[in-house]
Design a protein around this motif. Sequence first.
Motif, PDB file in Angstrom:
ATOM      1  N   MET A 161      -5.892 -56.793   7.097  1.00  0.00           N
ATOM      2  CA  MET A 161      -5.112 -56.613   5.874  1.00  0.00           C
ATOM      3  C   MET A 161      -4.391 -57.892   5.473  1.00  0.00           C
ATOM      4  O   MET A 161      -4.244 -58.186   4.280  1.00  0.00           O
ATOM      5  CB  MET A 161      -4.123 -55.460   6.060  1.00  0.00           C
ATOM      6  CG  MET A 161      -4.784 -54.103   6.276  1.00  0.00           C
ATOM      7  SD  MET A 161      -5.867 -53.605   4.917  1.00  0.00           S
ATOM      8  CE  MET A 161      -4.647 -53.087   3.706  1.00  0.00           C
ATOM      9  N   HIS A 216       1.208 -49.847   3.696  1.00  0.00           N
ATOM     10  CA  HIS A 216       1.163 -50.569   2.424  1.00  0.00           C
ATOM     11  C   HIS A 216       2.549 -50.972   1.922  1.00  0.00           C
ATOM     12  O   HIS A 216       2.658 -51.796   1.009  1.00  0.00           O
ATOM     13  CB  HIS A 216       0.432 -49.738   1.375  1.00  0.00           C
ATOM     14  CG  HIS A 216      -1.045 -49.665   1.622  1.00  0.00           C
ATOM     15  ND1 HIS A 216      -1.603 -48.753   2.498  1.00  0.00           N
ATOM     16  CD2 HIS A 216      -2.093 -50.399   1.133  1.00  0.00           C
ATOM     17  CE1 HIS A 216      -2.922 -48.921   2.526  1.00  0.00           C
ATOM     18  NE2 HIS A 216      -3.239 -49.903   1.717  1.00  0.00           N
ATOM     19  N   THR A 257      -6.360 -52.520  -0.285  1.00  0.00           N
ATOM     20  CA  THR A 257      -4.977 -52.990  -0.385  1.00  0.00           C
ATOM     21  C   THR A 257      -4.110 -52.058  -1.217  1.00  0.00           C
ATOM     22  O   THR A 257      -2.913 -52.291  -1.364  1.00  0.00           O
ATOM     23  CB  THR A 257      -4.929 -54.408  -0.979  1.00  0.00           C
ATOM     24  OG1 THR A 257      -5.617 -54.418  -2.231  1.00  0.00           O
ATOM     25  CG2 THR A 257      -5.578 -55.406  -0.027  1.00  0.00           C
ATOM     26  N   LEU A 275      -2.229 -58.556   2.297  1.00  0.00           N
ATOM     27  CA  LEU A 275      -1.134 -57.617   2.536  1.00  0.00           C
ATOM     28  C   LEU A 275      -0.611 -57.818   3.955  1.00  0.00           C
ATOM     29  O   LEU A 275      -1.301 -57.516   4.934  1.00  0.00           O
ATOM     30  CB  LEU A 275      -1.615 -56.174   2.354  1.00  0.00           C
ATOM     31  CG  LEU A 275      -0.567 -55.072   2.509  1.00  0.00           C
ATOM     32  CD1 LEU A 275       0.584 -55.266   1.537  1.00  0.00           C
ATOM     33  CD2 LEU A 275      -1.198 -53.707   2.307  1.00  0.00           C
TER      34      LEU A 275
END
Length: 693
Positions: free
Chosen positions: A276, A496, A217, A281
């Motif tokens: 994710m 990200h 992450t 995330l």
Amino acid sequence: MSRRRLLARLSGTAAALFFAPPFVARVAAKGAPAVRMSDGTLTLEFDSGLHSRISHGNMVLTAMEPGEALRLGDRVVDHFLLLDQTGGPISGVHGPGRAHHLRGTAGGAVEKRVSVTFLDRYPGLALLDISYGNTGDAPLSVTGWQAATHDLLSHPDGAWSFSGASYPDRRDWVQRVVPGFGQRNFMGMNAADYGGGTPVAVVWRRDAGLAVGHIDTVPRLVSLPVAGQPTGTRIAIAGDQPVMLAPGATLELPPVFVMVHQGDHFRPLDAYRRLMAERGLKAPVIPEPSYAPVWCAWGYGRDFSIAEVLTAMGKAKEIGLEWAVLDDGWQTSEGDWKLNRKKFPRGDADMKAFADQIKAGGMRPRLWLAPLAADPGTDLLRDHPDMLLLDKNGAAQNVSFWDAFTLCPAYPPVVDYFRGQIRRILGDWGFEGLKLDGQHLNGVAPCYNPAHNHARPEESYEKLQEFWKALYHEAMTINPNAVIEICPCGDSFAFHNIAGMNHTPASDPTSSWQIRLKGKTFKAMMGPSAPFAGDHVELSDRHNDFATHYGIGAIVSTKFTWPHDPVNTVDPLPPGGIALTPDREVLWRKWIALYRANMLPKGEYLGGLYDIGFDKPEGHAIRAGGQMHYAFYADSWAGPVTLRGLASGRHRLTDSFTGRSLGTVSGPVATIPGRFEHFLLVAATPIQVNTAT
């Protein structure tokens, strides 16, 4: 220098950016498999030296080869004697599955541990947790590592690739693998102001593909090289940050996934998105205004006048657009963000009045901002030089397009400064959205500024995502329906950063092909109903390719001027200019009305139905409003066109653009004759659906 001229200059450096083959010589092992593990779709086999082979079902995709290796100075260690294996069922954030644990040794000096986890929710995908322990008496100088390194065996029809890295020549994210093709795909900076990306690489043949990525992450400074080889296409994940491994210490690699699949890169990226999200995330909830069609004042360049913007805005509203974006040029400089008094003589009062005029005209105001950029000579850098991101030699990081320097996103005063800008723009001035723009937004270099007291220089790179989340939270506190767009000008979007935005554009596309491949990629990474804008249609093929916007479920966007072409612009005008002529207005109105009638971005983009590399003509499909909507693209096409994903039963076909009837077909797959130039749009309406199974 214009953006286009800058790209032309940088494109000449592309050859220097090609990836050199990984540091391990790829020698296929002759030994028989000692361990076999499978979920029925993905099979991994390991021999007694912990070399591995990958299969998709019964189809062998790679040779038995050293998937992992450790570099110790000039010595490469890639053979580990298998000592033992264990395994059993597991359950965690990704649901139930089964884990297999392997342990091997290299001469008793280095111990390798590999855990392979298959997940019930993700057939064809395995998580790899890899570590190396120093079991000797002396420290080990680790200078690099690589993992999940395999050559997808060659196929007569060749291979395609997706690479998630950013380059200053703004190359295509999806490319055919040709002899000599190679990219390092470093996730850090590949130029002073181009870097970051999505840590996934995919290579595929017509019949099967292989994907590799990391699921940490926190972004990591790793590479995901892809390279054409005589026997296939190489893919891997690698790191070259030096580590001194003391006796008894362990080096943990980032958590890796490997996946076999059919079709292009959509399915692996969709699986990556879901993994994710389960790790915390994910993209935020999308507000309704994010889907509204866009007019941007960038057509006037920096030398716009308030009068001409408001005049053109009125025309934009008249033809069905909803957002009015004021672009670069309202400020005195990047960094100070003071109002240009030639345009806003009364300062804040005039800017607020301008936003109010847009709203009174029935549109939504959005304002351009380039966070983290600060021009030399600004008051900000005079008063706060401590905000700069500095390299190990004390030099600032350049932002080339604006001749600016980069500020450090991990330095709290920088975060607070830009949170204040958000409060001013959305709170005080009343704008309803932000266009956060610049090739430097995607990634930053490690920061060595001693004033920042970073625990490690890499904190600047790793905490960029926290910077965007802080700005996003500030915006949502003021206006929960605010649209926050991040436009990393040509970069391969950094996954990200996804939690800090609710709208993304094609980001300075150089072709309609780029708009479509970026759209498909974003629909995988953000979700099948993600609000992806095609960026200014003037940047598309023929400068009017709304068919590309519409057919992939992109939000339509334009930067036309009206009633005349602009006098001074940063980018040169295309042939025929960008003014909304009467003929263009007819076409623009038609596309915008079609967009508003069907709202395909809110539909479900079905990215697994067509392969963007191998399928001809290129195809895309969206399920929306009880219909299937298809889009096909080619310079010229005369031949069969296949409609996939139909429900069983009869369907009435209509050309979405012309309204012409195309007859009826039966699902779930149908083939029709096609003859078109550039595009064909087909809507399939069920007239008799078979519900029996």
